[in-house]
Scaffold this motif. Structure first.
Motif, PDB file in Angstrom:
ATOM      1  N   ASN A  56      32.278  24.630   8.347  1.00 48.34           N
ATOM      2  CA  ASN A  56      30.823  24.514   8.232  1.00 48.34           C
ATOM      3  C   ASN A  56      30.295  23.464   9.206  1.00 48.34           C
ATOM      4  OD1 ASN A  56      28.170  24.154   7.484  1.00 48.34           O
ATOM      5  ND2 ASN A  56      28.580  23.871   5.309  1.00 48.34           N
ATOM      6  N   GLY A  59      28.743  20.484   7.403  1.00 45.46           N
ATOM      7  CA  GLY A  59      29.452  19.928   6.261  1.00 45.46           C
ATOM      8  C   GLY A  59      30.032  18.550   6.532  1.00 45.46           C
ATOM      9  N   GLU A  84      35.976  26.726   5.510  1.00 42.61           N
ATOM     10  CA  GLU A  84      34.743  27.462   5.232  1.00 42.61           C
ATOM     11  C   GLU A  84      34.431  27.479   3.739  1.00 42.61           C
ATOM     12  OE1 GLU A  84      35.335  31.267   6.977  1.00 42.61           O
ATOM     13  OE2 GLU A  84      35.245  30.529   9.049  1.00 42.61           O
ATOM     14  N   GLY A  87      33.308  24.083   2.611  1.00 42.04           N
ATOM     15  CA  GLY A  87      32.131  23.575   3.306  1.00 42.04           C
ATOM     16  C   GLY A  87      32.396  22.374   4.184  1.00 42.04           C
ATOM     17  N   ARG A  89      33.526  20.468   7.792  1.00 47.06           N
ATOM     18  CA  ARG A  89      33.497  20.582   9.254  1.00 47.06           C
ATOM     19  C   ARG A  89      34.759  19.911   9.782  1.00 47.06           C
ATOM     20  NH1 ARG A  89      29.000  17.885  13.356  1.00 47.06           N
ATOM     21  NH2 ARG A  89      29.635  19.014  15.242  1.00 47.06           N
TER      22      ARG A  89
END
Length: 338
Positions: A56, A59, A84, A87, A89
């Motif tokens: 994300n 995120g 994903e 959430g 990154r």
């Protein structure tokens, strides 16, 4: 949107080895699925670090440090799906001399922290998680120990990481003995050894599929199961190609730095650390890891019974779940303290 731009016009400090299409994509080797974003981060002194992003884009941030023979795409689908779902990154950072990262001679593992601190500034994040895989473990621990980055680190996760090879916290056996024995030679002959490694190994790239199968057959049974996954094969070969792109300099530098004082002590690590490790690991024996974890201020060892060095690839989702819980707890604490 990625906040770190790819700038292909900036001069490189180390000219990469050019690879033709056959070398970039060896026959019978599956292609690595491209990350959501990838590029280069510019440091204040003009150097660049290659990176790849997964999960994300808005995120909580987890910085992931690859293994010694690794690069920005060393992140299997199990990790991409977990990022994903949770959430997160997740940003994989290439160390100097690998892939899109310019070469640079660190004096110690601890020098990495200043570069990652600049990256954290560019990301504009107050709290982040750090993960280190195998040879990336010491670099992750450094971020949990040293200013100016430690105040931003919510937690560190180490997956099959290496232990110190010198000093009062030194472990013995496996790769630590090798690193300790040869670090002077690696320091004195850094560039010639990197060129020699490339000359000897690069001709194998067109036959990477067959070389990989021979390589996999020499590992313990648990590791062979991991290596049998076509996606893992694709990642390993892609890492190899990226290593040759930098003429294997990053691999030599990792071995050189892991064989000398890291520039900090395990007891200096101030953040929570969860360390996953196989109890039959012959690369980094479990006895040295147990001693290392016992020296951490807040360390927890998760032992994988009957597993060796590469089994951790199957635990990446578990690692990211831990990171998510630590970042969520850190966010709650920040809100309560306001």
């Amino acid at each position: 949107m990625s906040i770190i731009g790819l700038a292909s016009n900036a001069p490189r400090l180390w000219k990469p080895m050019r690879l033709n299409s056959r070398l970039r994509h060896p026959p019978k080797v599956p292609r690595v699925e491209k990350p959501r974003a990838e590029g280069q981060f510019h440091l204040a002194d003009g150097r660049r670090l290659g990176y790849a992003e997964y999960g994300n884009p808005s995120g909580p941030v987890v910085l992931w440090f690859h293994s010694t023979l690794g690069a920005r795409r060393q992140f299997p689908m199990i990790g991409r799906r977990a990022a994903e779902k949770l959430g997160l990154r997740v940003i994989l950072i290439e160390r100097p001399g690998t892939g899109w990262s310019d070469s640079h001679r660190y004096g110690a593992v601890s020098d990495w922290v200043a570069d990652i601190s600049q990256l954290a500034d560019a990301l504009d994040v107050e709290r982040l998680g750090i993960v280190g895989l195998s040879g990336g473990g010491p670099y992750a621990l450094a971020c949990g120990a040293l200013a100016p980055l430690v105040s931003r680190v919510a937690a560190v996760a180490v997956l099959d990481g290496t232990a110190p090879s010198v000093g009062p916290e030194a472990a013995h056996g496996g790769v630590t003995d090798v690193a300790r024995r040869y670090h002077r030679v690696l320091t004195q002959l850094r560039r010639p050894l990197s060129v020699l490694s490339t000359v000897l190994l690069a001709p194998l790239i067109p036959f990477a599929h067959y070389a990989y199968r021979i390589y996999a057959s020499r590992w313990p049974e648990d590791d062979r199961r991991v290596l049998a996954d076509p996606e893992v094969q694709a990642i390993f070969v892609d890492d190899m190609v990226n290593a040759f792109h930098g003429r294997c300099l990053a691999m030599v530098d990792d071995a050189r730095l892991l064989g000398r004082d890291w520039g900090f002590r395990l007891a200096d690590v101030k953040v929570p650390v969860r360390w996953w490790h196989g109890d039959t690991d012959h690369v980094v024996p479990i006895d040295g890891v147990q001693a290392s974890v016992s020296r951490l201020q807040d360390g927890e060892l998760v032992t994988r019974s009957g597993e060796s060095h590469l089994g951790g690839f199957a635990k990446i989702d578990e690692v990211l779940e831990y990171m998510r819980s630590q970042l969520s707890a850190s966010g709650t604490e920040s809100v309560q303290s306001v």
